[in-house]
Design a protein around this motif. Structure first.
Motif, PDB file in Angstrom:
ATOM      1  N   UNK A 155      34.065  53.689   4.759  1.00  0.00           N
ATOM      2  CA  UNK A 155      33.928  53.366   6.186  1.00  0.00           C
ATOM      3  C   UNK A 155      34.888  54.199   7.041  1.00  0.00           C
ATOM      4  N   UNK A 156      36.030  54.507   6.455  1.00  0.00           N
ATOM      5  CA  UNK A 156      37.044  55.279   7.194  1.00  0.00           C
ATOM      6  C   UNK A 156      36.616  56.731   7.371  1.00  0.00           C
ATOM      7  N   UNK A 157      36.054  57.330   6.327  1.00  0.00           N
ATOM      8  CA  UNK A 157      35.736  58.764   6.392  1.00  0.00           C
ATOM      9  C   UNK A 157      34.326  59.038   6.909  1.00  0.00           C
ATOM     10  N   UNK A 158      33.470  58.005   7.000  1.00  0.00           N
ATOM     11  CA  UNK A 158      32.081  58.214   7.422  1.00  0.00           C
ATOM     12  C   UNK A 158      32.023  58.803   8.828  1.00  0.00           C
ATOM     13  N   UNK A 159      31.038  59.653   9.053  1.00  0.00           N
ATOM     14  CA  UNK A 159      30.857  60.324  10.342  1.00  0.00           C
ATOM     15  C   UNK A 159      29.792  59.573  11.128  1.00  0.00           C
ATOM     16  N   UNK A 160      30.105  59.232  12.383  1.00  0.00           N
ATOM     17  CA  UNK A 160      29.156  58.508  13.226  1.00  0.00           C
ATOM     18  C   UNK A 160      28.253  59.501  13.952  1.00  0.00           C
ATOM     19  N   UNK A 161      26.939  59.309  13.833  1.00  0.00           N
ATOM     20  CA  UNK A 161      25.990  60.255  14.430  1.00  0.00           C
ATOM     21  C   UNK A 161      25.314  59.677  15.675  1.00  0.00           C
ATOM     22  N   UNK A 162      25.907  58.653  16.274  1.00  0.00           N
ATOM     23  CA  UNK A 162      25.278  57.968  17.405  1.00  0.00           C
ATOM     24  C   UNK A 162      25.030  58.917  18.577  1.00  0.00           C
ATOM     25  N   UNK A 163      25.941  59.875  18.786  1.00  0.00           N
ATOM     26  CA  UNK A 163      25.814  60.776  19.935  1.00  0.00           C
ATOM     27  C   UNK A 163      24.993  62.016  19.608  1.00  0.00           C
ATOM     28  N   UNK A 164      24.694  62.228  18.330  1.00  0.00           N
ATOM     29  CA  UNK A 164      23.946  63.422  17.931  1.00  0.00           C
ATOM     30  C   UNK A 164      22.451  63.218  18.196  1.00  0.00           C
ATOM     31  N   UNK A 183      19.390  52.014  12.022  1.00  0.00           N
ATOM     32  CA  UNK A 183      20.201  50.828  12.337  1.00  0.00           C
ATOM     33  C   UNK A 183      21.687  51.065  12.069  1.00  0.00           C
ATOM     34  N   UNK A 184      22.009  51.946  11.130  1.00  0.00           N
ATOM     35  CA  UNK A 184      23.413  52.249  10.811  1.00  0.00           C
ATOM     36  C   UNK A 184      23.608  53.762  10.929  1.00  0.00           C
ATOM     37  N   UNK A 185      24.333  54.172  11.958  1.00  0.00           N
ATOM     38  CA  UNK A 185      24.421  55.607  12.276  1.00  0.00           C
ATOM     39  C   UNK A 185      25.505  56.350  11.502  1.00  0.00           C
ATOM     40  N   UNK A 186      26.174  55.711  10.544  1.00  0.00           N
ATOM     41  CA  UNK A 186      27.252  56.384   9.809  1.00  0.00           C
ATOM     42  C   UNK A 186      26.676  57.140   8.611  1.00  0.00           C
TER      43      UNK A 186
END
Length: 557
Positions: free
Chosen positions: A141-150, A403-406
């Motif tokens: 969870x710490x290293x996952x990259x969030x792609x919500x803005x991509x 549903x999960x952007x990570x």
């Protein structure tokens, strides 16, 4: 109370009941699970092989889909069955990563087997494994990259391509990733129900002949005389959906009608005809060009509608009818007497077309389209069935990613990063005997990149050493590079996976390992014992025999 200084023997279980317990039982369970792992680990990754599974009826299935293999393996060892059940829960929850669960769980058991042999308590091991799993999940969870803005569509295409990389259709990944993403984005984004994606399989043709239908397509239903006279194409038709039988029925068995004269009999016959004609006329008066029904539409109704340029289809499958209603906005009617304008559906184009050796009805350009259809083509039935399984995994990955952007990098990068983190954590902050358990868990995670290399024919020892060096330098997304046969930054190479898949796989594998370790006694009733089952104190070599029908290309004997 004693008799002559001796404690009497008390028989609690029925004679013939098999009792296995103690450390030998735990080791036996571990060996059985390792047998399951060795069966499926060869299917992992882009270069994983396929398994040919033959059931007791002689039906063959060629697949490298972990969930399908787990479903088809006829496993008799009770502990090994626990492993397969937990692996199948991964398929139900996430839809992909089933093989990873089995491989990781088996490797965890292999690493801690030495501790069991040395007499370390199972509860100490379980506590250490749970602690390691919690730290691993937190690290992901710490290293996952969030792609919500991509760009969402680009991200979904890359995730679907990674999911397909280990499947039969990876050579046509560009063609199918677009199809999968379009299919999932067609559905209601609040409640993505993958069951509304219809899949129709037609043998013959090439893979590229497969179609994505933004609407509904189904095989031409059973038809009566007069069907060929009906029009086969409409633009903006009105559609009525019925759960009504438009057919003259013969009398029920033992039915009896007493009449005094011929005119009375004729009145009964005329009444039957009037009932069906009233139903057909009511349908025609709605202005509908297409009449669909779950129940039969007989030859009389078929000819009636053909004379009035109306298309009809009876005996429609329930799931197809449900998807037609969702797409066109129609509502299924159980009577023909009160069909209103708001009960009718519509679409831009209705057409009956020939696809291969079959005729299909297409409803395209639907206004309320919350469903779609994938028409799959291919040379053989087994081939198309494997394509369907591959697409299911990709669809589930895309669904979870919405549903999960990570995301995390695949190709063993995530596992190597967690392994390096756990090794460092154990050395610095875990002074007591749980340190070795956490280190064993960390080492077990290396099985993913190692197995990926083995299946691809790479030098796994060399690549793993290079991966360890890269991760110690801080290159957290360094993973196996299948193109260059080395090490690469898989985040930059777009080898992406949803973080949810990794988290669920680790949790499921740890849960499976802990559950199997906690079992130190097996009691089998005589009736439930099978002659092919494993014997007490199963040695490692004999563990393979816990799988019936195992083996590539080998039918069950």
């Amino acid at each position: 109370m004693s008799f002559g200084g001796q404690t009497p023997t008390i028989v609690v279980l029925r004679e013939g009941t098999d009792q296995s317990q103690g450390r030998g039982q735990v080791l036996s369970n571990i060996n059985a699970c390792l047998a399951v792992q060795s069966t499926v680990k060869g299917t992992l990754g882009p270069y994983g092989g396929d398994l040919l599974l033959v059931d007791e009826n002689g039906r063959q299935t060629i697949t490298n889909d972990g969930a399908t293999v787990m479903k088809l393996l006829d496993i008799v060892h009770p502990a090994a069955r626990i492993l397969t059940d937990i692996a199948r829960s991964q398929d139900a929850e996430v839809g992909d990563g089933t093989t990873s669960v089995v491989v990781i769980a088996g490797e965890i058991l292999r690493e801690i087997k030495e501790h069991v042999e040395q007499g370390v308590s199972s509860q100490v091991i379980i506590k250490g494994l749970r602690r390691a799993s919690t730290m691993a999940v937190n690290k992901i969870r710490e290293i996952a990259v969030n792609t919500a803005e991509a760009n969402q569509r680009d991200t979904l295409l890359k995730l679907a391509a990674t999911a397909m990389s280990s499947k039969l259709i990876h050579r046509n990944a560009d063609f199918f990733t677009k199809m999968v993403v379009d299919a999932v984005l067609t559905l209601d984004q609040e409640d993505i129900n993958e069951g509304l994606i219809g899949v129709k399989k037609i043998t013959g043709g090439a893979l590229q002949d497969s179609l994505f239908v933004n609407g509904v397509a189904f095989k031409k239903t059973f038809s009566y005389a007069g069907f060929e006279q009906q029009p086969k194409s409409f633009t903006n038709p009105k559609i009525v959906c019925l759960n009504v039988e438009l057919e003259l029925k013969s009398e029920k068995d033992n039915a009896e009608v007493r009449v005094e004269q011929v005119s009375e009999y004729q009145a009964i016959v005329d009444a039957e005809w009037k009932i069906i004609y009233d139903k057909m006329e009511a349908c025609f008066k709605t202005g509908a060009s297409v009449v669909l029904s779950k129940l039969p539409i007989g030859d009389l109704a078929t000819q009636y509608f053909a004379d009035r340029n109306v298309f009809c289809a009876g005996r429609l499958a329930s799931d197809d009818m449900e998807r037609v209603c969702l797409a066109t906005g129609a509502k299924v009617q159980s009577t023909c007497s009160d069909i209103r304008e708001e009960h009718l559906g519509t679409c831009a184009v209705f057409e009956e077309r020939q696809i291969g050796g079959e005729r299909f009805n297409f409803f395209e350009g639907c206004p309320a389209a919350q469903t779609c259809t994938l028409v799959l083509r291919g040379g053989a039935e087994q081939f198309i069935a494997e394509v369907e399984r591959s697409l299911h995994d990709a669809i589930m990955i895309v669904k979870r990613a919405i549903k999960n952007r990570s995301i995390v990098a695949g190709g063993g990068a995530c596992e190597m990063e967690i392994s390096a983190y756990l090794h460092g954590y154990a050395d610095e902050k875990v002074p007591h005997k749980q340190q070795t358990i956490i280190k064993s868990f960390a080492k077990a995670l290396e099985v993913i990149p190692r197995q990926l290399c083995d299946n691809a024919g790479f030098d796994s020892t060399d690549i793993l050493n290079r991966l360890r060096v890269e991760h110690r330098k801080g290159n957290r997304w360094a993973g196996v590079d299948f193109v260059g046969q080395g090490v690469a930054n898989n985040m930059e190479k777009f080898v992406w996976e949803p973080a949810l898949v990794k988290i669920n796989a680790l949790q499921a594998a740890t849960e499976a390992a802990c559950l199997i370790l906690s079992v130190d006694e097996t009691i089998k009733n005589q009736e439930s014992q099978q002659p092919q089952g494993p014997q007490r104190g199963l040695p490692p070599g004999a563990a393979q025999r816990a799988l019936r029908g195992r083996g590539r290309g080998m039918p069950r004997r």
